[in-house]
Structures are given as structure tokens and as C-alpha cells.
Design a protein around this motif. Structure first.
Motif, short mmCIF file in Angstrom:
data_model
loop_
_atom_site.label_atom_id
_atom_site.label_comp_id
_atom_site.label_asym_id
_atom_site.label_seq_id
_atom_site.Cartn_x
_atom_site.Cartn_y
_atom_site.Cartn_z
N SER A 193 1.01 -1.22 -0.05
CA SER A 193 -0.05 -0.01 0.07
C SER A 193 0.92 1.17 -0.03
O SER A 193 0.55 2.45 -0.81
CB SER A 193 -0.92 -0.15 1.00
N ASP A 215 -8.72 0.05 -4.57
CA ASP A 215 -8.25 -0.70 -3.26
C ASP A 215 -8.96 -2.06 -3.37
O ASP A 215 -10.05 -2.05 -2.93
CB ASP A 215 -8.70 0.09 -2.37
N ASN A 274 -9.15 -4.98 3.79
CA ASN A 274 -9.13 -3.89 5.04
C ASN A 274 -8.98 -2.44 4.67
O ASN A 274 -8.98 -1.31 5.39
CB ASN A 274 -7.59 -4.15 5.51
N PRO A 311 -6.94 -0.09 3.13
CA PRO A 311 -6.05 0.95 3.61
C PRO A 311 -5.89 2.36 2.63
O PRO A 311 -5.71 3.44 3.16
CB PRO A 311 -4.48 0.17 3.62
N ARG A 324 -9.16 4.39 3.01
CA ARG A 324 -8.71 5.26 4.42
C ARG A 324 -8.00 6.48 4.22
O ARG A 324 -8.32 7.56 4.54
CB ARG A 324 -8.45 4.35 5.47
N TRP A 325 -6.71 6.27 3.54
CA TRP A 325 -5.86 7.24 3.36
C TRP A 325 -6.50 8.34 2.41
O TRP A 325 -6.46 9.64 2.67
CB TRP A 325 -4.72 6.65 2.39
N PHE A 373 0.28 8.12 5.51
CA PHE A 373 -0.89 7.52 5.78
C PHE A 373 -1.45 8.07 7.19
O PHE A 373 -2.78 8.04 7.56
CB PHE A 373 -0.57 5.93 6.00
#
Ligand code: ADP
Ligand code: MG
Length: 230
Positions: free
Chosen positions: A16, A37, A41, A43, A46-47, A183
Motif C-alpha cells: 500500500s 483498493d 481492509n 488502507p 482510508r488514506w 498515511f
């Protein structure tokens, strides 16, 4: 338009992180990019909810086995680059992403145990090549390496892989706090606050070298393909 997947057989390899570094740098050069994505999960998704996502970068969240191929094809029509961030397992989405990839990047930390995992992914790529009856170019990327020293264990892993004919990136992604910071705070390296995060210029230089090598690799592949067709 090139599609690039990041794959590894377990989490923590740096997929990621490397995917977001590639995507943000390409977008800041003025290229259009989609990151899909495909990790449950989420990631990257979310970023992308944090501030500072560069213009020209689109994030497609929540890819599933049912949607991934269509999302890749749609993104390839809309943006110059498609980048797919995968979960660290060998699941159906990994196979689907590989089937559409012009380049599979296999990030790995520089230890013997991690290198064994990288070889598993290479074997998985080979099985997808058979299944889909197409060549799937790949290259191993060492990540989270020490910027100050190149340990002997890493050198010997590199030469072992080269001896086995495994393609390797010349550049390694070093361990840098700035890569974790994107992140935490969101956005790209260029948007980080220099008083809160150290080593941004070195991290940026390293990321740019990585992106340049990806672009050069894709160009080389494209010229080889054009020569083959001509
Ligand atoms: N080059 C790097 N420098 C510093 N931290 C890193 C680097 N690459 C990954 N990390 C950290 O290691 C962890 C795993 O990285 P990540 O990119 O999420 O791996 P993966 O996607 O393969 O599971 C994260 O906490 C991330 O911040
Ligand atoms: Mg990940």
C-alpha cells in the motif's frame, strides 16, 4: 494504458505504501491515475478520506471479486495509469488483477524469510500466466531498507535472485518516517509539514527514483512489444 498491481503473499511487505507513493507522484506530474483498493481492509481508501489527495488521482474503494475486472477496464478507459493495491494473500482478486496487469510489482523486505514469500508470489504469477495464456511482467522491489547501509544479507539475496533470473528493481524503497506520515496525515510527500516530519527531501528523492524506474520499465516493455508486432 498501463495497469500496475502490487502483490505479496503476506501483509506488511510495503504494497500500500509503494502503491500510494507511485500514484501520488504520477498524479503530481500531471498524469491521471486511478488506484483501485482491492484489499478488504481498505488502507488506500482510508488514506484517500484524509486531505491532500492530488488532483488527477481517483480512488476506487471496495473492489470485490464481482466488480474488480469491470473496475479495472473502466479505469483504464478514464485514466492514464491504473494501480491496484491487493491484499497479502493469493485470492481470486489477486489473480484477476494479475490477468489485467502490464506490470506486477512484488514488494518485499530484505530478509531471507521475506524473500521466500516473494518467490511464492512469482510462482503464483507463473500460474496466472498459464491460466490466462499471456505474459505477465513482474519485478521484485525491496522495501523498508536501511538508507544508510546495504547489509550483506540484502546483497546476497539480490545476487541469489538475479542468478535465478528474477527481475529486480535497481531502486529500493528505504525505511522513512515520511512514508508512514502520508498515511497518518493524508496526501502526498509534497504536502507533509516539514516541521512535523523529518527527512522529506530524501524520501521524495527515493520515491521519484522509484517512479522513474517504473515508467522506464513500462516504456521498455512497450517498445519491445511494438518491435514484436512490427
Ligand atoms: N518504506 C517504508 N518506510 C517506513 N514505513 C513503511 C515503509 N513501507 C511500509 N511501511 C510501514 O509498514 C507497515 C506495512 O506497510 P504497508 O505498505 O501497509 O504493507 P502492505 O500493504 O504490504 O501490507 C505500515 O505500517 C507502513 O507504514
Ligand atoms: Mg496493504
Amino acid at each position: 494504458m498501463p495497469t500496475i498491481s502490487f502483490a505479496s503473499s503476506k501483509g506488511g511487505a510495503g504494497k500500500s505504501t509503494s502503491a500510494v507513493l507511485l500514484a501520488t507522484e504520477l498524479a503530481e506530474r500531471g498524469t491521471t491515475v486511478t488506484i483501485i483498493d482491492a484489499d478488504p481492509n481498505q488502507p488506500v481508501s482510508r488514506w484517500s478520506k484524509k486531505p491532500g489527495v492530488p488532483n488527477g488521482l481517483t480512488v476506487v474503494a471496495n473492489a470485490t471479486e464481482e466488480t474488480l475486472i469491470d473496475s479495472i477496464d473502466e479505469a483504464a478507459q478514464k485514466t492514464a495509469f491504473v494501480i491496484i493495491d491487493l491484499e497479502g494473500t493469493a485470492n481470486i482478486m489477486v489473480a484477476q488483477a494479475m490477468s489485467r496487469s502490464d506490470l506486477v510489482i512484488i514488494p518485499t523486505k530484505g530478509s531471507e524469510l521475506d524473500a521466500i514469500e516473494a518467490v511464492k508470489v512469482i510462482k503464483f504469477v507463473a500460474r496466472q500466466e498459464k491460466a490466462y495464456q499471456k505474459k505477465i511482467p513482474f519485478s521484485v522491489l525491496f522495501t523498508q531498507t536501511n538508507p544508510a547501509v546495504r547489509p550483506r544479507t540484502l546483497k546476497s539475496l539480490e545476487s541469489d535472485m538475479l542468478l535465478q533470473g528474477i527481475p529486480l528493481f535497481d531502486v529500493a524503497i528505504h525505511e522513512r518516517d515520511a512514508y508512514r506520515a502520508i498515511f497518518s496525515y493524508g496526501g502526498s510527500l509534497s504536502g507533509l509539514n516539514t516541521s512535523a516530519v523529518g527527512g522529506i527531501p530524501a524520501a521524495t528523492g527515493n520515491a521519484k527514483k522509484f517512479v522513474a524506474e517504473v515508467v522506464a520499465l513500462l516504456k521498455k516493455q512497450q517498445s519491445a512489444e511494438e518491435a514484436r508486432v512490427a
